[in-house]
Design a protein around this motif. Sequence first.
Motif, PDB file in Angstrom:
ATOM      1  N   ASP A 109      -6.513   6.984  -5.921  1.00 56.59           N
ATOM      2  CA  ASP A 109      -7.511   5.956  -5.645  1.00 56.59           C
ATOM      3  C   ASP A 109      -7.527   5.722  -4.140  1.00 56.59           C
ATOM      4  N   ALA A 111      -8.582   3.346  -2.433  1.00 56.68           N
ATOM      5  CA  ALA A 111      -8.166   1.994  -2.055  1.00 56.68           C
ATOM      6  C   ALA A 111      -6.653   1.956  -1.835  1.00 56.68           C
ATOM      7  N   GLU A 112      -5.914   2.730  -2.629  1.00 56.67           N
ATOM      8  CA  GLU A 112      -4.469   2.821  -2.448  1.00 56.67           C
ATOM      9  C   GLU A 112      -4.130   3.550  -1.154  1.00 56.67           C
ATOM     10  N   ASP A 114      -5.938   3.484   1.531  1.00 53.34           N
ATOM     11  CA  ASP A 114      -6.196   2.515   2.595  1.00 53.34           C
ATOM     12  C   ASP A 114      -5.047   1.516   2.722  1.00 53.34           C
ATOM     13  N   ALA A 115      -4.496   1.080   1.587  1.00 52.81           N
ATOM     14  CA  ALA A 115      -3.378   0.145   1.622  1.00 52.81           C
ATOM     15  C   ALA A 115      -2.140   0.789   2.238  1.00 52.81           C
ATOM     16  N   ARG A 118      -2.690   0.977   5.959  1.00 49.54           N
ATOM     17  CA  ARG A 118      -2.567  -0.319   6.620  1.00 49.54           C
ATOM     18  C   ARG A 118      -1.108  -0.693   6.859  1.00 49.54           C
TER      19      ARG A 118
END
Length: 251
Positions: A109, A111-112, A114-115, A118
């Motif tokens: 995913d 989004a994972e 991106d996390a 970060r």
Amino acid sequence: MSVSGAQAGTGRVAIVTGGSRGIGRESARRLAADGHAVVVGYAGDRDAADGAVKEIAAAGGRALAVRADVADEHAVAAMFETARSEFGGVDVVVHAAGRIALSAVADLDLAELDALHRTNIRGTFVVAQQAARHLRGGGALITFSTSVVGLAVPTYGAYSASKGAVEALTMILARELRGRDVTVNAVAPGPTATDLFLDGKDEDAVARLAAQSPLERIGTPADIAEVVAFLASPAGHWVNGQVVRANGAIV
């Protein structure tokens, strides 16, 4: 911020991000045993951070806990300012905070991803930036990579990529700090018995990993903290711009 056994004074001062658990917590305890006043940085688990501070204080050390999202430059700057105001400055920064997600590249995913980026990349950059600005002469920045960068284990693609970035940043910053008498190194543990590593693994999986090392065991947080303590000490000050793969020769 929570404080125990903490007062302004002379001597060396360490900031340990991810200091409430695992390798970070053990590193904070070990540095305190060597006489450092320690700022225990934590992301959200205040009880665990307070526990680390109390453990250090009970052993006669000085420590305080500061909450800071490592990717938030304002929070990290405030943590460094707290170290300066409470203890007088910063000599050692151990950036042990990190995030992991395991997945085949095809299935991850984003989004994972991106996390991960970060926390592991931006967070390391933010902490390194403050360290570069504030570490005193004779000081040390110690970042964290992983031995998986070299082992190329399936499902670790995103995590290894983020830690490869940490290694590149570490090498460059070591050279940018020419003339400052500050060392910058990365520690790259192999399998280590932390809650983060053991989560989701049964006894057979851990045994298989242990068998890969000629020492026939997985590492402990104390094993890694000893490497951190050496790199943070005057005895380790000639080691600079290196990735130390502390993994028991796992292949």
